[in-house]
Design an enzyme around this catalytic site. Structure first.
Site, short mmCIF file in Angstrom:
data_model
loop_
_atom_site.label_atom_id
_atom_site.label_comp_id
_atom_site.label_asym_id
_atom_site.label_seq_id
_atom_site.Cartn_x
_atom_site.Cartn_y
_atom_site.Cartn_z
N ASP A 1 66.93 33.92 46.93
CA ASP A 1 65.93 35.00 46.82
C ASP A 1 66.67 36.33 46.81
O ASP A 1 67.31 36.69 47.80
CB ASP A 1 64.95 34.93 47.99
N ARG B 1 65.22 39.37 46.03
CA ARG B 1 64.26 40.48 45.97
C ARG B 1 64.51 41.54 47.03
O ARG B 1 65.09 41.27 48.08
CB ARG B 1 62.83 39.94 46.10
#
Length: 200
Positions: A127, A129
């Site tokens: 991930d 983000r």
């Protein structure tokens, strides 16, 4: 990340009438969107908020590989029913790895790898983000208290670390199908997503 409010308009949708606001990084040109309802006057209480990362395949093409499209639509319906809320639509395709790498990861998933290992095999984080832009977007909308629509504990932590007052979590479990059941199990087992025992 310094983003600025640049444009807004009314946006009628099949789920109801919303306002759409665009925020832009003046250096990179990167754009993020706030889809809001009932925030014309500064809210005095907690507001439903969903942070939704861009998913072209799920949001636009109704892919069954994920639950992104159903989550987005369910959130729009919920906010319209309640009469107030905001979706922060972040342009972070593929959990931040971009569309090309996401499709490469899909190809690895087709070979039997799960969503986490597929990213790692591409030498990418599971991930990637960021959420720093959320505080600027919520400040612009004068949202001071948040009821976060999410199953992802990392989003809860990210907003809390930014100083955003998250007073409650609203679970969202929609869109399970035979094509994405293993993907959802992986999010629960390897990414600590907060699903209920009977969701699978």
């Amino acid at each position: 990340m310094a983003i600025e409010f640049v444009a807004t308009s009314k946006l009628p949708t099949k789920f109801g009438d919303f306002n759409i606001s665009v925020f832009q990084d003046p250096v990179t040109g990167e754009e993020h969107v706030a889809l809001s309802k009932g925030l014309e006057i500064a809210p005095t209480g907690p507001v439903l908020v969903r942070i939704h990362s861009e998913c072209l395949t799920g949001d636009a093409f109704a892919s069954l590989k994920c639950d992104c499209g159903p989550q987005l639509q369910a959130t729009q319906k919920l906010i319209n029913d309640v009469g107030q809320g905001v979706i922060l639509y972040l342009r972070q395709e593929g959990r931040g790895i971009g569309l090309t790498n996401k499709i490469r990861a899909y190809a690895l998933q087709d070979q039997g790898h799960d969503t986490v290992d597929a990213n790692l095999l591409l030498n990418l984080p599971a991930d990637a983000r960021r959420y720093d832009m959320c505080s600027i977007m919520l400040d612009h909308l004068q949202v001071k208290q948040v009821k976060l629509i999410t199953n992802n504990p990392l989003k809860l932590k990210a907003l809390t670390d930014l100083g955003i007052n998250v007073i409650d979590r609203v679970p969202l479990t929609v869109g399970k199908n035979p094509f994405n059941e293993q993907y959802l199990k992986t999010k629960k087992e390897r990414m600590a997503h907060l699903y209920q025992k009977d969701d699978f």
